[in-house]
Design a protein around this motif. Structure first.
Motif, short mmCIF file in Angstrom:
data_model
loop_
_atom_site.label_atom_id
_atom_site.label_comp_id
_atom_site.label_asym_id
_atom_site.label_seq_id
_atom_site.Cartn_x
_atom_site.Cartn_y
_atom_site.Cartn_z
N PRO A 153 -5.24 -11.23 -0.76
CA PRO A 153 -4.30 -10.11 -0.89
C PRO A 153 -4.96 -8.78 -0.53
O PRO A 153 -6.17 -8.60 -0.71
CB PRO A 153 -3.92 -10.14 -2.37
N THR A 154 -4.19 -7.87 0.00
CA THR A 154 -4.64 -6.48 0.15
C THR A 154 -4.94 -5.93 -1.24
O THR A 154 -4.17 -6.14 -2.18
CB THR A 154 -3.56 -5.64 0.84
N LEU A 199 4.09 -2.58 0.03
CA LEU A 199 4.68 -3.89 -0.27
C LEU A 199 5.40 -4.45 0.96
O LEU A 199 5.30 -5.65 1.26
CB LEU A 199 5.67 -3.76 -1.43
N ALA A 200 6.12 -3.59 1.68
CA ALA A 200 6.81 -4.03 2.88
C ALA A 200 5.81 -4.44 3.96
O ALA A 200 5.99 -5.46 4.64
CB ALA A 200 7.72 -2.92 3.40
N LYS A 201 4.76 -3.67 4.11
CA LYS A 201 3.77 -3.95 5.15
C LYS A 201 3.02 -5.25 4.89
O LYS A 201 2.72 -6.00 5.82
CB LYS A 201 2.78 -2.79 5.24
N THR A 202 2.72 -5.53 3.61
CA THR A 202 1.94 -6.71 3.26
C THR A 202 2.80 -7.91 2.92
O THR A 202 2.28 -8.99 2.64
CB THR A 202 1.03 -6.42 2.06
N GLY A 203 4.11 -7.76 2.92
CA GLY A 203 4.99 -8.85 2.50
C GLY A 203 4.77 -9.25 1.06
O GLY A 203 5.00 -10.39 0.67
N GLY A 204 4.30 -8.30 0.24
CA GLY A 204 4.05 -8.58 -1.18
C GLY A 204 2.71 -9.23 -1.45
O GLY A 204 2.42 -9.56 -2.60
N ASN A 205 1.90 -9.41 -0.43
CA ASN A 205 0.57 -10.01 -0.61
C ASN A 205 -0.40 -8.90 -1.02
O ASN A 205 -1.24 -8.46 -0.24
CB ASN A 205 0.11 -10.69 0.68
N LEU A 206 -0.25 -8.45 -2.27
CA LEU A 206 -0.88 -7.21 -2.71
C LEU A 206 -1.38 -7.32 -4.15
O LEU A 206 -0.66 -7.81 -5.02
CB LEU A 206 0.12 -6.05 -2.60
N ALA A 207 -2.58 -6.83 -4.37
CA ALA A 207 -3.12 -6.62 -5.72
C ALA A 207 -3.34 -5.12 -5.86
O ALA A 207 -4.18 -4.54 -5.18
CB ALA A 207 -4.43 -7.38 -5.90
N ALA A 227 -9.98 -5.34 -10.43
CA ALA A 227 -10.38 -6.73 -10.67
C ALA A 227 -9.28 -7.51 -11.36
O ALA A 227 -8.98 -8.66 -10.99
CB ALA A 227 -11.66 -6.76 -11.51
N LEU A 228 -8.66 -6.92 -12.37
CA LEU A 228 -7.59 -7.62 -13.10
C LEU A 228 -6.43 -7.95 -12.16
O LEU A 228 -5.89 -9.06 -12.18
CB LEU A 228 -7.12 -6.76 -14.27
N ALA A 229 -6.02 -6.97 -11.34
CA ALA A 229 -4.92 -7.22 -10.41
C ALA A 229 -5.29 -8.31 -9.41
O ALA A 229 -4.50 -9.22 -9.13
CB ALA A 229 -4.55 -5.92 -9.69
#
Length: 368
Positions: free
Chosen positions: A47-48, A102-110, A305-307
């Motif tokens: 994730p980003t 969120l849009a740019k990463t398709g929700g692949n985000l921490a 780290a938690l995210a």
């Protein structure tokens, strides 16, 4: 105190924008948007990792982000693998930047973030949860917003119990004033939780000092230049009635000191908060009587780290007790007697933290 002048000068310049998320993504729909709150998808892959904060010219936030960079380096990634969402004190920008990423990463985000003010935290969290991403917040949220209401996506919230430490610094200040005279308070952004708590600490202490008058309390928005202007106005308004200054953070204190210096005042009792390196040095020199260290380096690293570790499935937030979802960060009172020892221990070189020790230095569950 030339660094204070330099600091004020830097704050008048256009601040660099480290935002890497493209605003063009605002019109898109995140692929993760199919996942509703509490319906986390499978563990994310690579994730980003992002930090959302006010700006890096502020020493406190620089330490927060430095901790975040240390965390990404612990993964074998370069420092610039951390995406920066800089809101410059705007809640609207904070939310729009999160939605764009969120849009740019398709929700692949921490995401680790301070949402800038308490009301803005909910829409940030809701956007993240709807996209199937993961978020850890610090400082600002409303009391009715809880991570466990969002399954795994809202990983955690960390704040600091500021009332008692701010009361402790206030008592140091009021004692230095001889228990009499007039005090002014320069606060943060009015809707910020720490600004509210730090003023409450002063007001609690004042109950035991009937001969001290609170002349005025005004927000300085955590900003050195605005604090300089507010303090200059206080000096014009109250003059010699002011015998002590209670500052909500260190960067406010820098502006206060410069305003006092412009009037030839060198010995005014002042206290502040945050434990920035410059402030700790001023405490050692007895130009500030006390500050409070909240270990922003650890806070910035552990929030990222938690995210990240929740996003990648290293642990499942919903299986953790509530005190691991909402908790206080550490605080240390710094006075002239221990300032140099403190500086050597915490500031001259960053401690080597284990970013998988998620709650090591934390200070218990948040109490309402």
């Amino acid at each position: 105190m030339s660094f204070i002048k330099d600091y004020i000068a830097r704050e008048t310049l256009n601040r660099r924008n480290f935002l890497f998320a493209s605003a063009a993504g605002l019109g898109g729909v995140a692929a993760g948007g199919l996942f509703g709150p509490g319906m986390a998808r499978a563990a994310l892959t690579d994730p980003t990792i992002a930090w959302g904060y006010r700006n890096r010219t502020n020493p406190y936030w620089n330490e927060i982000v430095s901790g975040g960079e240390s965390f990404v380096q612990s993964l074998g990634l370069p420092r610039d693998a951390l995406t920066h969402l800089i809101n410059e004190g705007s809640s609207e920008k904070s939310l729009s930047d999160v939605k764009a990423l969120l849009a740019k990463t398709g929700g692949n985000l921490a995401l680790a973030i301070d949402a800038n003010d308490a009301p803005n935290c909910r829409p940030v969290v809701e956007a993240v949860a709807e996209a199937g991403a993961y978020v850890a917040t610090i400082w600002n949220k409303t009391d009715d917003l809880h991570p466990w209401d969002f399954g795994d996506n809202y990983v955690s919230h960390m704040s600091w119990s500021d009332v008692k430490p701010a009361e402790d610094t206030a008592r140091i200040l009021l004692d230095a004033m001889g228990g009499k005279g007039g005090v002014v308070h320069l606060g943060g952004i009015a809707s910020n939780s720490p600004a509210i708590q730090r003023r409450q600490g002063l007001e609690n202490a004042l109950k035991d000092y009937p001969d001290v008058e609170l002349l005025a309390a005004e927000p300085a928005d955590w900003d050195t230049q605005k604090a300089n202007q507010v303090m200059s106005a206080f000096l014009t308004r109250f003059g010699d009635e002011i015998t002590g200054v209670h500052c909500a953070n260190d960067t406010i204190a820098y502006g206060v000191l410069e305003a006092l210096r412009a009037e030839g005042i060198e010995d005014m009792p002042i206290v502040s908060y945050d434990g920035n390196p410059q402030a700790v040095q001023l405490v050692a020199e007895k130009k500030i009587l006390a500050t409070v260290f909240t270990n922003p380096y650890w806070g910035g690293g552990i929030s990222a780290a938690l995210a990240y570790y929740a996003a990648t499935g290293a642990f499942k937030p919903s299986e953790e007790p509530n005190e691991h979802r909402e908790f206080y960060g550490p605080t240390i009172l710094v006075t002239p007697e221990d300032a140099l020892e403190f500086k050597a221990t915490y500031l001259d070189s960053a401690p080597d933290y284990d970013w998988t020790d998620y709650w090591g230095p934390s200070n218990g569950p948040i109490r309402y």
